[in-house]
Scaffold this motif. Structure first.
Motif, short mmCIF file in Angstrom:
data_model
loop_
_atom_site.label_atom_id
_atom_site.label_comp_id
_atom_site.label_asym_id
_atom_site.label_seq_id
_atom_site.Cartn_x
_atom_site.Cartn_y
_atom_site.Cartn_z
N CYS A 111 27.43 85.73 56.62
CA CYS A 111 26.16 85.79 55.90
C CYS A 111 26.10 87.12 55.17
O CYS A 111 26.39 88.17 55.74
N CYS A 150 22.85 89.18 57.05
CA CYS A 150 22.89 89.70 58.41
C CYS A 150 24.34 89.92 58.89
O CYS A 150 24.56 90.53 59.94
N CYS A 181 19.64 81.09 55.96
CA CYS A 181 20.69 81.41 56.91
C CYS A 181 20.24 80.93 58.29
O CYS A 181 19.09 81.15 58.68
N CYS A 193 19.59 84.49 60.52
CA CYS A 193 18.55 85.49 60.21
C CYS A 193 17.44 84.91 59.34
O CYS A 193 16.48 85.61 59.01
ZN ZN Z 1 22.06 85.74 57.94
#
Ligand code: ZN
Length: 264
Positions: free
Chosen positions: A48, A51, A73, A76
């Motif tokens: 990601c 995060c 995501c 996060c």
């Molecule tokens: Zn993320």
């Protein structure tokens, strides 16, 4: 074997090309992101961008992951740009159109290599206003490697090579002239190299159309960008416009060129 021999087989091949295209598009999206952000694109797992969490198999299914995760995501909950999903869909479409146009042939393979590079360089250009050299070099190598398999005569090869070189030379001269008149850089070196590749693949006549269309597309992009952002003279990434016009002419240019030649 031609895909046009049997309707069922054709549909099957198109679906396969679409899925393959979406996966390729997903990979190229990731590669482009890593090139633009200076990361190695062979090392490291997909993660990601917000995060940093390593993505699992379920997060990496093209198009569907984005839809099922609601564009966020999983870890996060940061919003993921729809750019990924849309570009994956777009590349799936490009793959199907390329298959329908070139059938299962060496040309199909060569042109898909070109399509991948054009797609990748467009994404990089949109982000950092640069065209990676690899994306220009690979299509040239693919073109030469494919010569024995695509049934080109010696004259054809010569015509296309001269088109590419001639295009590069004429445009370089024009760009240098404009740079001198305007007192600033009028076109990036990457764009210029891309035009050489275009001349090589399309030949002189179709390249002229592609040049014309890419200018129109570039102009529209510029106008749209100007409306979006006021002031500080935005830089226009010309790469995507060239790439799109280039590939459209490769797919459907023959008819247009023949029609125009018929008018003369
Ligand atoms: Zn993320």
């Amino acid at each position: 074997m031609s895909i046009y021999e049997d309707t069922f087989f054709m549909i099957y091949c198109c679906v396969l090309a679409g899925v393959f295209g979406a996966v390729l598009g997903s990979f190229l999206n990731c590669a482009a992101w890593r090139i633009a952000h200076g990361e190695s694109f062979v090392k490291g797992r997909s993660h990601c961008t917000s995060c940093g969490h390593v993505l699992g198999f379920l997060d990496l299914i093209p198009v569907f992951s984005w839809i099922f995760l609601g564009g966020k995501c999983r870890y996060c909950k940061t919003k993921i740009s729809s750019r990924y999903m849309l570009t994956e869909l777009f590349f799936a479409l490009v793959s199907v159109l390329t298959l329908l146009r070139f059938d299962l042939s060496p040309e199909f393979v060569r042109n898909m290599v070109l399509a991948c590079c054009l797609f990748c360089l467009s994404l990089v250009d949109l982000e950092i206003f640069e065209i990676p050299n690899g994306c220009v070099l690979i299509p040239v190598l693919a073109w030469f490697a494919a010569i024995p398999f695509v049934g080109m005569s010696g004259m054809d090869v010569l015509y296309h090579v001269l088109s590419g070189v001639g295009y590069g030379a004429v445009l370089l001269a024009l760009v240098l002239l404009f740079d001198k008149i305007l007192g600033k850089e009028s076109m990036g070196g990457g764009d210029l190299k891309l035009f050489v590749v275009m001349g090589l693949y399309l030949g002189v006549a179709a390249s002229l159309f592609a040049l014309f269309f890419s200018c129109i597309l570039g102009l529209i992009t510029g106008l749209v960008q100007k409306r979006g952002k006021e002031g500080n003279g935005p830089q226009i990434p010309f790469g995507p416009a060239i790439a799109l016009a280039f590939y459209a002419m490769l797919l459907y240019g023959d008819g247009l060129v023949n029609w125009y030649m018929g008018l003369l």
